[in-house]
Scaffold this motif. Structure first.
Motif, PDB file in Angstrom:
ATOM      1  N   THR A  82       0.834  -1.208   0.000  1.00  0.00           N
ATOM      2  CA  THR A  82       0.000   0.000   0.000  1.00  0.00           C
ATOM      3  C   THR A  82       0.865   1.253   0.000  1.00  0.00           C
ATOM      4  O   THR A  82       0.575   2.218  -0.722  1.00  0.00           O
ATOM      5  CB  THR A  82      -0.932   0.004   1.227  1.00  0.00           C
ATOM      6  OG1 THR A  82      -1.741  -1.172   1.206  1.00  0.00           O
ATOM      7  CG2 THR A  82      -1.821   1.225   1.233  1.00  0.00           C
ATOM      8  N   THR A 134       1.008   4.234  -2.862  1.00  0.00           N
ATOM      9  CA  THR A 134       0.811   5.640  -2.519  1.00  0.00           C
ATOM     10  C   THR A 134       1.972   6.491  -3.020  1.00  0.00           C
ATOM     11  O   THR A 134       1.777   7.533  -3.655  1.00  0.00           O
ATOM     12  CB  THR A 134       0.656   5.801  -1.002  1.00  0.00           C
ATOM     13  OG1 THR A 134      -0.433   5.005  -0.545  1.00  0.00           O
ATOM     14  CG2 THR A 134       0.419   7.255  -0.633  1.00  0.00           C
ATOM     15  N   THR A 137      -6.599   1.491  -3.584  1.00  0.00           N
ATOM     16  CA  THR A 137      -5.443   2.388  -3.527  1.00  0.00           C
ATOM     17  C   THR A 137      -4.815   2.531  -4.903  1.00  0.00           C
ATOM     18  O   THR A 137      -4.414   3.624  -5.315  1.00  0.00           O
ATOM     19  CB  THR A 137      -4.400   1.860  -2.521  1.00  0.00           C
ATOM     20  OG1 THR A 137      -5.023   1.656  -1.258  1.00  0.00           O
ATOM     21  CG2 THR A 137      -3.257   2.850  -2.366  1.00  0.00           C
TER      22      THR A 137
END
Length: 412
Positions: free
Chosen positions: A11, A15, A182
């Protein structure tokens, strides 16, 4: 199964990659490789998102397909705009979309859907997946809230296929369902950045768009630049408007296509489309280079207008010609307007003079007229011939005007 810290690391990578502006196809590839590394056996992936673009409806990114196929593809319209009809290729794309898992999910409201061999009867695309050795997969639709929808950009769509017997396990499905949003957010961010640039270039012009995006957005801020100024319009446009109004928009589009393309091909920037008029500037290199590029663009545009007229005439469509005025000088280039509505353009005597010169084309009966200042630039006189001295409205003294040497060709 992956540990919690593995999922957190993936994750975090997504990002940061989104913040870094990693290209979408590289983002999808990196995501798939990291999924495999943590125990989610992705064998094939497809991610797509619509956008706002004058030609394409959106982009798709794929991984695990035939390596000869590109990782990114821009796709055409799947829904005809109001008053338009899809072409044969677009209709084929539209039919494929209507037969996709995504279209089905939009009708049912599902966000995650398991794909199995049983779905080959529902979705033709599953036949290709099964033929490639896929055992199952997942379709995901990450919708945007109403305030986040722009045009047709209302969701990120993705499919995740695996060769693992029986397809993804329940735990693997849960991990993908957790991670894909995400990825979708990163893809949306990149798409919005690209879309902003595209819209700026489409409506402001390429150089003006770059300047605005670099932060030149304050009213009253303008640069003094030396430029060759192009001002053109179409002969008899009012007559076409009055006699056959249904032909006006297609006619404008056809002629703008060839004229704008000629300007861009020679490094010019189109700043305004004013009805049938086009305002453009050439700022490439020194003054001699700018003027040479403008002459090349004029010669190419004239040639392409002749070819366009032949095509339109054979179809029984109205035809016209281009009137063009060329001048060179210092202009103010920047933001002009009110606090609520700004225009990034050029102003100054040189712009006004180019417009007046273009207007003289009718009375002088020449398709292209060039100012004395333009003709005086090094290397220009051999490509031009004088047509006499004329008084220009708003210009203090009569000046000699020039036109292209008959049969002239682009230099170089």
């Amino acid at each position: 199964m992956p540990a919690e810290n593995d999922i957190a690391a993936l994750t975090a990578w997504l990002t940061q990659s989104g913040l870094d502006g990693v290209a979408e196809d590289a983002l999808v590839a990196g995501f798939c490789e990291r999924c495999i590394a943590v125990g989610v056996p992705v064998s094939r992936a497809l991610v797509l998102i619509d956008t706002l673009h004058p030609v394409y409806e959106g982009r798709l990114f794929r991984w695990g397909q035939d390596p000869s196929q590109p990782g990114m593809v821009e796709y055409g319209r799947t829904v005809a705009p109001a008053g338009a009809v899809l072409g044969a290729e677009e209709e084929k794309s539209a039919a494929s979309w209507r037969a996709s898992p995504f279209f089905h999910m939009l009708q049912t409201g599902e966000t995650v859907m398991r794909l199995t061999e049983a779905h080959t009867a529902w979705f033709p695309v599953m036949q290709d997946h099964i033929a490639a050795g896929m055992k199952g997969g997942l379709a995901v639709v990450n919708r945007f809230a109403a305030d986040g929808v722009i045009g047709e950009m209302d969701a990120v769509y993705s499919t995740w296929m695996t060769r693992q017997p029986g397809g993804f396990s329940e735990a693997q499905v849960a991990i993908l369902a957790r991670l894909v949003p995400t990825l979708a957010l990163a893809v949306k961010t990149l798409a919005l950045t690209r879309m902003t640039g595209t819209l700026m270039e489409t409506y402001l012009g390429r150089d003006a768009a770059r300047r605005v995006l670099s932060g030149r957005i304050m009213r009253g801020i303008a640069d003094r630049i030396d430029a060759a100024v192009w001002f053109s319009d179409l002969r008899g446009f009012t007559r076409v408007t009055d006699s056959t109004p249904e032909h006006v928009i297609p006619l404008l589009n056809d002629y703008a296509d060839v004229i704008v393309s000629a300007i861009h091909a020679q490094g010019g920037d189109v700043l305004k489309l004013i009805g049938d008029g086009i305002l453009a500037i050439f700022t490439t290199g020194d003054r001699a280079r700018c003027c040479s590029c403008a002459i090349d663009a004029a010669t190419i545009a004239r040639r392409e207008v002749v070819a366009l007229n032949a095509r339109r005439y054979s179809l029984g469509l109205p035809v016209t010609d281009m009137y063009l005025g060329l001048h060179v000088g210092e202009v103010l280039y920047g933001n002009i307007g009110s606090m609520e509505r700004l225009d990034f353009t050029v102003v100054g005597p040189a712009v006004n003079e180019a417009s007046r010169i273009a207007t003289m084309c009718r009375s002088v009966e020449q398709p292209v007229l060039v100012s004395l200042a333009f003709a005086a630039v090094e290397g220009m006189r051999v490509r031009l011939v004088s047509v006499g001295r004329f008084a220009l409205r708003g210009v203090e003294r009569p000046q000699e005007l020039f036109t292209l040497v008959p049969g002239g060709i682009p230099a170089g």
